[in-house]
Design a protein around this motif. Structure first.
Motif, mmCIF file in Angstrom:
data_model
loop_
_atom_site.group_PDB
_atom_site.id
_atom_site.type_symbol
_atom_site.label_atom_id
_atom_site.label_comp_id
_atom_site.label_asym_id
_atom_site.label_seq_id
_atom_site.Cartn_x
_atom_site.Cartn_y
_atom_site.Cartn_z
ATOM 1 N N ALA A 1 0.848 -1.210 0.000
ATOM 2 C CA ALA A 1 0.000 0.000 0.000
ATOM 3 C C ALA A 1 0.880 1.256 0.000
ATOM 4 O O ALA A 1 0.534 2.269 -0.610
ATOM 5 C CB ALA A 1 -0.929 -0.009 1.212
ATOM 6 N N VAL A 2 2.043 1.161 0.679
ATOM 7 C CA VAL A 2 2.967 2.307 0.699
ATOM 8 C C VAL A 2 3.550 2.515 -0.708
ATOM 9 O O VAL A 2 3.625 3.640 -1.201
ATOM 10 C CB VAL A 2 4.094 2.092 1.728
ATOM 11 N N TYR A 3 3.947 1.390 -1.363
ATOM 12 C CA TYR A 3 4.471 1.522 -2.733
ATOM 13 C C TYR A 3 3.396 2.164 -3.638
ATOM 14 O O TYR A 3 3.706 3.043 -4.441
ATOM 15 C CB TYR A 3 4.832 0.159 -3.332
ATOM 16 N N ALA A 4 2.165 1.662 -3.482
ATOM 17 C CA ALA A 4 1.070 2.179 -4.332
ATOM 18 C C ALA A 4 0.807 3.649 -4.024
ATOM 19 O O ALA A 4 0.538 4.448 -4.927
ATOM 20 C CB ALA A 4 -0.184 1.347 -4.117
ATOM 21 N N MET A 5 0.907 3.986 -2.722
ATOM 22 C CA MET A 5 0.706 5.393 -2.330
ATOM 23 C C MET A 5 1.741 6.265 -3.040
ATOM 24 O O MET A 5 1.411 7.329 -3.575
ATOM 25 C CB MET A 5 0.839 5.536 -0.806
ATOM 26 N N PHE A 6 2.979 5.792 -3.065
ATOM 27 C CA PHE A 6 4.030 6.545 -3.760
ATOM 28 C C PHE A 6 3.669 6.712 -5.239
ATOM 29 O O PHE A 6 3.778 7.810 -5.807
ATOM 30 C CB PHE A 6 5.377 5.825 -3.607
ATOM 31 N N GLY A 7 3.185 5.625 -5.842
ATOM 32 C CA GLY A 7 2.843 5.675 -7.270
ATOM 33 C C GLY A 7 1.754 6.697 -7.564
ATOM 34 O O GLY A 7 1.912 7.540 -8.462
ATOM 35 N N PHE B 1 -12.366 10.013 -15.902
ATOM 36 C CA PHE B 1 -13.023 8.955 -15.143
ATOM 37 C C PHE B 1 -12.392 7.590 -15.455
ATOM 38 O O PHE B 1 -12.142 6.786 -14.546
ATOM 39 C CB PHE B 1 -14.524 8.966 -15.483
ATOM 40 N N LEU B 2 -12.132 7.359 -16.737
ATOM 41 C CA LEU B 2 -11.507 6.093 -17.151
ATOM 42 C C LEU B 2 -10.110 5.931 -16.534
ATOM 43 O O LEU B 2 -9.750 4.857 -16.059
ATOM 44 C CB LEU B 2 -11.399 6.048 -18.672
ATOM 45 N N LEU B 3 -9.369 7.035 -16.556
ATOM 46 C CA LEU B 3 -8.014 6.997 -15.981
ATOM 47 C C LEU B 3 -8.066 6.692 -14.479
ATOM 48 O O LEU B 3 -7.259 5.923 -13.962
ATOM 49 C CB LEU B 3 -7.302 8.329 -16.224
ATOM 50 N N VAL B 4 -9.041 7.297 -13.793
ATOM 51 C CA VAL B 4 -9.196 7.049 -12.353
ATOM 52 C C VAL B 4 -9.500 5.568 -12.126
ATOM 53 O O VAL B 4 -8.913 4.926 -11.229
ATOM 54 C CB VAL B 4 -10.316 7.938 -11.763
ATOM 55 N N LEU B 5 -10.374 5.015 -12.955
ATOM 56 C CA LEU B 5 -10.718 3.585 -12.824
ATOM 57 C C LEU B 5 -9.489 2.705 -13.056
ATOM 58 O O LEU B 5 -9.269 1.722 -12.337
ATOM 59 C CB LEU B 5 -11.809 3.216 -13.823
ATOM 60 N N MET B 6 -8.670 3.095 -14.027
ATOM 61 C CA MET B 6 -7.448 2.328 -14.311
ATOM 62 C C MET B 6 -6.499 2.360 -13.114
ATOM 63 O O MET B 6 -5.951 1.333 -12.706
ATOM 64 C CB MET B 6 -6.736 2.907 -15.538
ATOM 65 N N VAL B 7 -6.322 3.549 -12.562
ATOM 66 C CA VAL B 7 -5.429 3.690 -11.392
ATOM 67 C C VAL B 7 -5.946 2.821 -10.248
ATOM 68 O O VAL B 7 -5.194 2.087 -9.597
ATOM 69 C CB VAL B 7 -5.327 5.176 -10.960
ATOM 70 N N ALA C 1 -7.812 0.178 -10.388
ATOM 71 C CA ALA C 1 -7.653 -1.250 -10.682
ATOM 72 C C ALA C 1 -6.213 -1.692 -10.420
ATOM 73 O O ALA C 1 -5.979 -2.731 -9.783
ATOM 74 C CB ALA C 1 -8.038 -1.513 -12.144
ATOM 75 N N VAL C 2 -5.259 -0.911 -10.892
ATOM 76 C CA VAL C 2 -3.840 -1.268 -10.700
ATOM 77 C C VAL C 2 -3.509 -1.303 -9.210
ATOM 78 O O VAL C 2 -2.876 -2.245 -8.707
ATOM 79 C CB VAL C 2 -2.922 -0.265 -11.445
ATOM 80 N N VAL C 3 -3.976 -0.281 -8.483
ATOM 81 C CA VAL C 3 -3.708 -0.189 -7.050
ATOM 82 C C VAL C 3 -4.300 -1.402 -6.319
ATOM 83 O O VAL C 3 -3.654 -2.018 -5.464
ATOM 84 C CB VAL C 3 -4.298 1.135 -6.505
#
Lengths: 719, 92
Positions: free
Chosen positions: A41-47, B3-9, B11-13
């Motif tokens: 979660a910290v890595y993702a927060m950085f991203g 909105f699409l970009l937010v959804l992508m972020v 999903a990756v997170v």
């Protein structure tokens, strides 16, 4: 893009909360998967914070005036370099920079430790603390100082970057300072983690020591750049004013310096555990306090760029950090007992302890002086400030002791020193330390006791360091037969921490000599001169030769359209020494009339400086623009709809008129010795810190312990 | 688009953070905390032995003092190695 930026901050806040919760749950329930998820979660927060940060910087570079923060802090006329770095001149951008750096360093330490499988019991709690701090700054960014606020009707032009900040090093100064502050939160978090988990051996100090050193390095670099900016840009001629914001950065640096010394005692002897953990926690709290002082505007400062909306949340955070730290130390006091006692008061441990007391004493003096206005207001109702003389009264003697200890420390052995050896070792440095002030007296430098003492102690300390290198290289030569340069290089490479530290000591001695000389023996004169007139300062004759002006010739690339200045001829005993060209740049204020806008905006000094190893000649000019202002107001009335070209032409004509019939201008002229030593000393300190920070090659790291390990193991086999 | 970009972020997170909860547990590198503490203490002791020798070779310690300190440090290092072996044996 503002929507994406804001969404990234909200996602990051969610990640911070999740990271803290998952890490604590994982640690308590001993579920490694949750601990790892918290770390990720910290890595993702950085991203995601990095994405938000890039969006904001891009908005500044593109002069996207749909962003409110870009309108307030940039303009199309602001040069590209300053547009790219203007983000952190704003409250909103600087908070984002803070959380960006915090998440970067947090990710780095957690990644390194996870890869090595170190501090597995401590790291989850440290992760939670780092997430908590990140969450706090993200909360402030989202709800109190949102960098992604947009305007329904974007203007065509912005207000521009504060002209005082249009100075190259000033754009590097905030990231350096904030790197220092955020890096100090790493050992803080691991200190808390060690206290909570009860793992209070030296391993958490060993694993985070490099981060503490990096924090110290960046904070010191930021302080140095800030001092240089003050000297070159602020137009008052000094480099340190005991201003609250300057002090705020100095306090964690002093405590960090103390920690870097005392940590060695815990690593070697298992002593000073309470002291070390307290220093680390104090440095973390003071780092946040420093940010608070810059950003809250609670104390009057020339460096404070914040409003007061962040005051209450910051006070709550600082209170939680301070009280929580004290509570944890008290709770774990039984486990923090020292494993050994001091063998002798005649040892390096004892000197380090003394140096710690002086550094913490200095920090206390700075803290008291900085917060005195608030304390006095709380007690008497009046906000009374203490000035530089008050600070000097207490800090000068402490600084003298500190430099003296930095000279004694390297020559005294660990555990128990041999008196006769020490006396022999100190003979040459002592002789030099006594000879230098006597020589200064003989040369007629002056009878200022404190300055002479600093010259003597500084010379003593420098001789000790030189002697250390000579003896060390000699010992290495005797063992290996290397040539002197190769022996010296190998010595430093194999003992980076020790010899990097010695270089830092030498740099500090040079820096303090510069401070003592320039603050004691400087001559200053404020004079109102017409062309042809002369003023005297420190044996120099400074003659105002002629006025200068420039229109739309922004050779320093700061965005100043008009500048008024002077040519000054400096001579000594009738001999020409140098020519100086101080000037004042005027930045347009678009809210004013078409002509007066060129003179009614902010203006900054471009100092005329002749810097040298022996002395600096520093000059600044304050032109009298009364006549120009009157004529510009008249032109505004006559040409209310003037085109930009016509407005500039008229403004330029007024500047030319000023140069033809110049009114008297006010000059500040300073003759100050050894100022350059301060910057040189700072550079030496930076070099020493880099030597100490530079990681030893893998082979060298393995080779050193393995050789001795084998020898000790052989003894173990025989035992 | 935003909105699409937010959804992508998002999903990756979600994938990055949730991954350890769904994959099989992996043994993590490094030993138990006791071993780690002993390793740190051992490295520190070996460094101290080396620094004491440097103090002697640069003339800060007399040979007599150095030999006494060196013997004591070596004995402490030997104790640490013994403890380390014991802790590692327990681990194994």
């Amino acid at each position: 893009m503002a929507i994406l930026g804001r969404a990234c901050l909200i996602i990051a806040l969610g990640l911070a909360l999740y990271g803290a919760g998952a890490s604590i749950y994982g640690a308590r329930a001993r579920k490694q998967a949750w601990v790892e998820s918290g770390r990720r979660a910290v890595y993702a927060m950085f991203g995601v914070v990095a994405i938000a940060f890039v969006i904001l910087i891009a908005a500044f570079i593109r002069s996207d005036f749909s962003f409110g923060v870009v309108v307030d802090h940039s303009s199309t006329t602001t040069p590209l370099f300053y547009r790219a770095t203007a983000a952190w001149s704003s409250q909103e951008g600087s908070l984002l920079l803070w959380v960006f750096l915090l998440s970067a360093w947090s990710s780095l330490i957690l990644f390194v430790l996870a890869r090595k499988g170190k501090l597995r019991e401590v790291a989850p709690y440290a992760t939670a603390v780092l997430c908590g701090l990140g969450g706090f700054f993200l909360f402030c960014s989202i709800f109190l100082a949102n960098p992604f606020g947009t305007l329904a009707n974007p203007p065509l032009e912005g207000a521009g970057l504060n002209p005082l900040l249009r100075y190259p090093s000033m754009m590097i100064h905030p990231p350096a300072l904030y790197s220092g502050y955020t890096l100090f939160t790493v050992p803080f978090a691991f200190g808390i983690g060690a206290l909570v988990s009860g793992r209070l051996d030296a391993s958490w100090i060993t694993s985070t020591r490099r981060f503490a050193l990096a924090a110290w390095f960046f904070l010191g670099l930021g302080i140095l750049l800030g001092a240089r900016w003050s000297y070159s840009e602020l137009g008052w001629g000094g480099y340190w004013a005991w201003d609250p914001v300057e002090n705020a950065s100095l306090m964690p640096w002093l405590v960090g310096t103390a920690f870097l010394h005392s940590a060695m005692i815990q690593e070697k002897r298992g002593m000073l555990k309470v002291w070390n953990v307290s220093l680390v926690l104090a440095a973390g709290v003071l780092a946040v306090l420093g940010t608070f002082l810059v950003r809250s505007g609670i104390l009057d400062s020339i460096h404070a760029f914040g409003a007061s909306t962040l005051g209450v949340p910051f006070i709550v955070l600082i209170a939680v950090m301070a009280l929580g730290s004290i509570g944890l130390v008290i709770w774990r006091r039984a486990s923090l007992r020292s494993e050994h006692r001091l063998d002798s008061l005649f040892s390096r441990e004892a000197i380090f302890l003394l140096n710690n007391l002086v550094l913490v004493g200095l920090c206390f003096v700075v803290f008291w002086g900085t917060f005195f206005p608030l304390i006095s207001e709380a007690i008497t109702g009046d906000k009374a400030a203490v000035g530089p003389p008050w600070f000097d009264r207490y800090t000068v003697p402490l600084a003298l002791i500190l430099v003296l200890l930095s000279g004694i420390g390297p020559v005294i052995a660990w555990r128990r020193a041999t008196v006769s050896k020490l006396a022999r070792y100190l003979a040459i440095p002592l002789a030099v330390g006594i000879a230098v002030p006597l020589l200064c007296l003989a040369l007629g430098v002056g009878h200022h006791l404190e300055a002479l003492l600093m010259f003597g102690i500084g010379a003593f300390s420098l001789t000790v360091v030189a002697q250390e290198f000579v003896r060390g290289a000699g010992a290495r030569r005797a063992m290996t037969g290397d040539a002197p340069p190769a022996a010296l290089l190998a010595l430093v490479r194999r003992n980076r921490r020790r010899y990097g530290g010695y270089v830092v000591h030498a740099g500090m001695a040079v820096l303090f000599i510069g401070v003592a000389a320039s603050s004691t023996f400087h001559n200053q004169r404020d004079a109102r001169l017409s062309p042809g007139q002369t003023t005297k300062v420190g044996g120099y004759d400074v003659r105002y030769v002629k006025p200068t002006f420039s229109v739309a010739d922004d050779h320093r690339n700061t965005g100043a359209i008009i500048s008024l200045g002077a040519v000054l001829d400096v001579s000594k005993n009738g001999k020409h020494v140098t020519t100086l060209n101080p000037s004042r740049g005027y930045y347009p204020d678009l809210s004013q009339g078409p002509v007066s806008r060129f003179y009614q905006g902010e203006s900054t000094s471009e100092v005329g400086l002749q810097a040298g190893l022996r002395r600096d000649l520093w000059t600044a000019i304050q032109p009298d623009t009364t006549q120009i202002d009157r004529l510009a107001a008249e032109a505004d009335r006559k040409f209310p709809n003037a085109t930009p070209q016509l407005s500039l032409f008229i403004a330029g004509t007024l500047a030319a008129g000023y140069a033809r019939k110049p009114p008297p201008a006010t000059f500040r002229v300073i003759d100050s010795p050894l100022v350059t030593w301060i910057w040189l000393g700072g550079l030496i300190v930076v070099a020493g810190a880099l030597i100490a920070l530079w990681p030893a090659g893998l082979r060298a790291r393995r080779r050193a312990p393995a050789g001795y390990g084998a020898r000790v193991a052989r003894e173990l086999g025989r035992a | 688009m935003d909105f699409l970009l937010v959804l992508m972020v998002l999903a990756v997170v979600a994938v990055v953070v949730a991954w350890p909860l769904y994959r099989a547990a992996r043994p993590s590198p490094g030993g138990p905390p006791e071993v780690e503490a002993l390793e740190a203490a051992k490295d520190s002791k070996l460094r101290e032995i080396r620094e004491t020798e440097l103090d002697y070779r640069t003339g800060k310690l007399s040979e007599e003092d150095w030999r006494a300190q060196d013997a004591r440090l070596r004995s402490e290092a030997a104790d640490l190695l013994r403890e380390l072996d014991r802790a590692k044996g327990k681990e194994g």
